[in-house]
Design a protein around this motif. Sequence first.
Motif, short mmCIF file in Angstrom:
data_model
loop_
_atom_site.label_atom_id
_atom_site.label_comp_id
_atom_site.label_asym_id
_atom_site.label_seq_id
_atom_site.Cartn_x
_atom_site.Cartn_y
_atom_site.Cartn_z
N GLY A 31 -83.03 4.05 -2.44
CA GLY A 31 -83.33 4.86 -3.61
C GLY A 31 -82.85 4.21 -4.89
N GLY A 32 -82.00 3.20 -4.78
CA GLY A 32 -81.49 2.51 -5.96
C GLY A 32 -82.16 1.17 -6.22
N GLY A 33 -83.13 0.78 -5.37
CA GLY A 33 -83.83 -0.49 -5.55
C GLY A 33 -83.92 -1.26 -4.25
N SER A 34 -84.57 -2.41 -4.30
CA SER A 34 -84.80 -3.23 -3.11
C SER A 34 -83.83 -4.41 -3.07
N VAL A 35 -83.36 -4.72 -1.87
CA VAL A 35 -82.48 -5.87 -1.66
C VAL A 35 -83.12 -6.74 -0.57
N THR A 36 -83.55 -7.93 -0.94
CA THR A 36 -84.25 -8.81 -0.01
C THR A 36 -83.45 -10.06 0.36
N GLN A 37 -82.38 -10.33 -0.39
CA GLN A 37 -81.57 -11.50 -0.12
C GLN A 37 -80.13 -11.22 -0.56
N ALA A 38 -79.21 -11.97 0.02
CA ALA A 38 -77.79 -11.76 -0.26
C ALA A 38 -77.24 -12.93 -1.07
N PRO A 39 -77.01 -12.75 -2.37
CA PRO A 39 -76.38 -13.79 -3.18
C PRO A 39 -74.87 -13.75 -2.99
N LEU A 40 -74.29 -14.82 -2.50
CA LEU A 40 -72.87 -14.85 -2.15
C LEU A 40 -72.15 -15.97 -2.90
N VAL A 41 -70.96 -15.66 -3.36
CA VAL A 41 -70.07 -16.67 -3.94
C VAL A 41 -69.05 -17.04 -2.88
N LEU A 42 -69.00 -18.31 -2.50
CA LEU A 42 -68.04 -18.79 -1.50
C LEU A 42 -66.85 -19.40 -2.24
N ILE A 43 -65.65 -18.95 -1.91
CA ILE A 43 -64.45 -19.31 -2.67
C ILE A 43 -63.47 -20.04 -1.78
N ASP A 44 -62.93 -21.16 -2.28
CA ASP A 44 -61.92 -21.94 -1.56
C ASP A 44 -60.69 -22.07 -2.44
N LEU A 45 -59.54 -21.66 -1.92
CA LEU A 45 -58.28 -21.79 -2.63
C LEU A 45 -57.37 -22.72 -1.85
N GLN A 46 -57.18 -23.93 -2.37
CA GLN A 46 -56.33 -24.93 -1.73
C GLN A 46 -54.92 -24.86 -2.30
N THR A 47 -53.94 -24.71 -1.43
CA THR A 47 -52.55 -24.69 -1.90
C THR A 47 -51.95 -26.08 -1.78
N THR A 48 -50.96 -26.33 -2.61
CA THR A 48 -50.25 -27.62 -2.57
C THR A 48 -49.54 -27.80 -1.24
#
Length: 295
Positions: A31-48
């Motif tokens: 009811g709020g619109g169509s979703v045909t694909q999933a846009p994803l942000v992939l995040i990498d946090l490297q620690t010292t």
Amino acid sequence: MADGASSPALTIKSLSARGVVVPMRRPLVTGGGSVTQAPLVLIDLQTTEGPLGHAYAFTYTPLALAGTVSLINEIGTALAGHSAMPFARSQKLTGMVKLLGHEGLVGVALAGIDTAAWDAFAKSKDMPLYQTLGTDHTALPLYNSCGLGLIGPNKVGDEAKALLEGGFTAVKLRLGYPTLAEDLAVVDAVRNAVPPEIHVMTDYNQSLTIAEAKIRVQAMADRDLTWIEEPTRYTDYDGHAEISAVSTIPIQLGENCWGPHDFARAIDAGSGDYLMPDLIKIGGVTGWMKASALA
């Protein structure tokens, strides 16, 4: 679980993000619109110190993907050399965006970074995240929401049965057809297609006015539904309370609460029976913990 003195200190060496767009096996019409694909942000946090934290954030539309990636990479440059310990890092981020605010793309970016920091922290303790947060492994029932969009009564029955594959014991059905009769028809089609012990949740995706929602939730009273989700605009907490007051079916909302402050407003207004925060919109693991404390 707080950053304890006995916990190994972690420092951010680098923080980077990249965007991907994943096709959905079952495009979802709501009811709020169509979703045909999933846009994803992939995040990498490297620690010292070595542990590498990962997270991903769903941006709903590809239009927001590049901007969110750029924002996280810019924040990452500013955070290099600073503490990766979850609460210390949370305070640093809060100060960085104090004048900008914590919603929209900024909120998505901060929550993704928060989640990646918690992942790195858990790995530094050589424990899964749930154990790091102080709880035991608990088996939880799952519902399958990867389908059952506004596809009509002739199709929802077969799709509901397909969504039970893999051991699911519940499904979520989208409502918000032009008429109440159509809503009732698809609910009945799903109910007739699945065994009686299967839970059926419904979601209006904020598509109704308060007046129309009151009519429809009362008409659903004898349909054996587990909950009705977001019948009206998510920011209308008082409106949800009005709907909840006339409904014998639990009203559920919360996935669109931006941070614990919105969660508190929903609770204070008596907006519904169930509140279900979204990991990214609520503020990552830190925001989830604060919302849990409020609940």
